[in-house]
Design a protein around this motif. Structure first.
Motif, short mmCIF file in Angstrom:
data_model
loop_
_atom_site.label_atom_id
_atom_site.label_comp_id
_atom_site.label_asym_id
_atom_site.label_seq_id
_atom_site.Cartn_x
_atom_site.Cartn_y
_atom_site.Cartn_z
N ASP A 8 0.86 -1.18 0.00
CA ASP A 8 0.00 0.00 0.00
C ASP A 8 0.89 1.22 0.00
OD1 ASP A 8 -2.61 -0.84 -0.09
OD2 ASP A 8 -2.79 -1.08 2.07
N ILE A 9 0.90 1.95 -1.10
CA ILE A 9 1.72 3.16 -1.22
C ILE A 9 0.77 4.34 -1.34
CG2 ILE A 9 3.40 4.40 -2.63
CD1 ILE A 9 4.49 1.62 -3.44
N TRP A 10 0.94 5.32 -0.47
CA TRP A 10 0.07 6.48 -0.47
C TRP A 10 0.34 7.35 -1.68
CZ3 TRP A 10 1.49 11.74 0.51
CH2 TRP A 10 0.41 12.61 0.56
N LYS A 11 1.61 7.68 -1.92
CA LYS A 11 1.95 8.56 -3.02
C LYS A 11 3.38 8.30 -3.48
CE LYS A 11 1.42 13.28 -4.56
NZ LYS A 11 0.91 14.60 -4.26
N THR A 12 3.58 8.45 -4.79
CA THR A 12 4.89 8.30 -5.40
C THR A 12 5.33 9.64 -5.97
OG1 THR A 12 4.39 6.02 -5.97
CG2 THR A 12 6.20 7.03 -7.13
N TYR A 13 6.54 10.04 -5.66
CA TYR A 13 7.10 11.29 -6.17
C TYR A 13 8.30 10.98 -7.06
CZ TYR A 13 4.70 13.87 -2.38
OH TYR A 13 3.78 14.42 -1.53
N PRO A 14 8.50 11.75 -8.13
CA PRO A 14 9.76 11.63 -8.86
C PRO A 14 10.88 12.17 -7.99
CG PRO A 14 8.41 13.39 -9.80
CD PRO A 14 7.59 12.72 -8.74
N LEU A 15 12.07 11.68 -8.20
CA LEU A 15 13.21 12.07 -7.37
C LEU A 15 13.42 13.59 -7.37
CD1 LEU A 15 15.34 10.91 -5.54
CD2 LEU A 15 16.82 10.60 -7.52
N THR A 16 13.08 14.24 -8.47
CA THR A 16 13.24 15.69 -8.54
C THR A 16 12.31 16.43 -7.58
OG1 THR A 16 11.68 15.81 -10.37
CG2 THR A 16 14.04 15.68 -10.93
N GLN A 17 11.28 15.74 -7.08
CA GLN A 17 10.35 16.34 -6.13
C GLN A 17 10.59 15.85 -4.70
OE1 GLN A 17 6.35 15.76 -7.50
NE2 GLN A 17 6.65 17.01 -9.33
N ALA A 18 11.81 15.42 -4.42
CA ALA A 18 12.14 14.94 -3.08
C ALA A 18 11.82 15.97 -1.99
CB ALA A 18 13.61 14.53 -3.01
N PRO A 19 12.06 17.27 -2.23
CA PRO A 19 11.68 18.24 -1.18
C PRO A 19 10.18 18.23 -0.89
CG PRO A 19 13.22 19.24 -2.72
CD PRO A 19 12.81 17.91 -3.31
N ASP A 20 9.35 18.04 -1.92
CA ASP A 20 7.90 17.98 -1.71
C ASP A 20 7.52 16.75 -0.89
OD1 ASP A 20 7.64 20.27 -3.27
OD2 ASP A 20 7.24 19.13 -5.10
N ALA A 21 8.16 15.62 -1.20
CA ALA A 21 7.89 14.40 -0.45
C ALA A 21 8.31 14.57 1.01
CB ALA A 21 8.63 13.22 -1.08
#
Length: 64
Positions: A33-46
């Motif tokens: 169960d994964i809530w959300k996936t971010y691209p590595l470029t959006q690491a600060p958002d994650a």
């Protein structure tokens, strides 16, 4: 039917050995169960979502 898997090193008979977990993953029958996936470029958002506790579950960074 979903089966909950617990991974520990206690040797308890109701716990699957790690090799069986790997086999289930390779067979494609293991899900997460994964809530959300971010691209590595959006690491600060994650990181912000986790830090502010707005993330509602596991969060994954993926390479692009």
């Amino acid at each position: 039917m979903a089966q909950e898997i617990h991974i520990t090193n206690t040797g308890s008979p109701d716990v699957l050995p790690l090799r069986k977990v790997y086999a289930a993953a390779e067979a494609g029958i293991l899900t997460a169960d994964i809530w959300k996936t971010y691209p590595l470029t959006q690491a600060p958002d994650a990181h912000q979502a986790l830090e502010s506790r707005t993330a509602m579950g596991p969060t994954v960074l993926r390479p692009e």
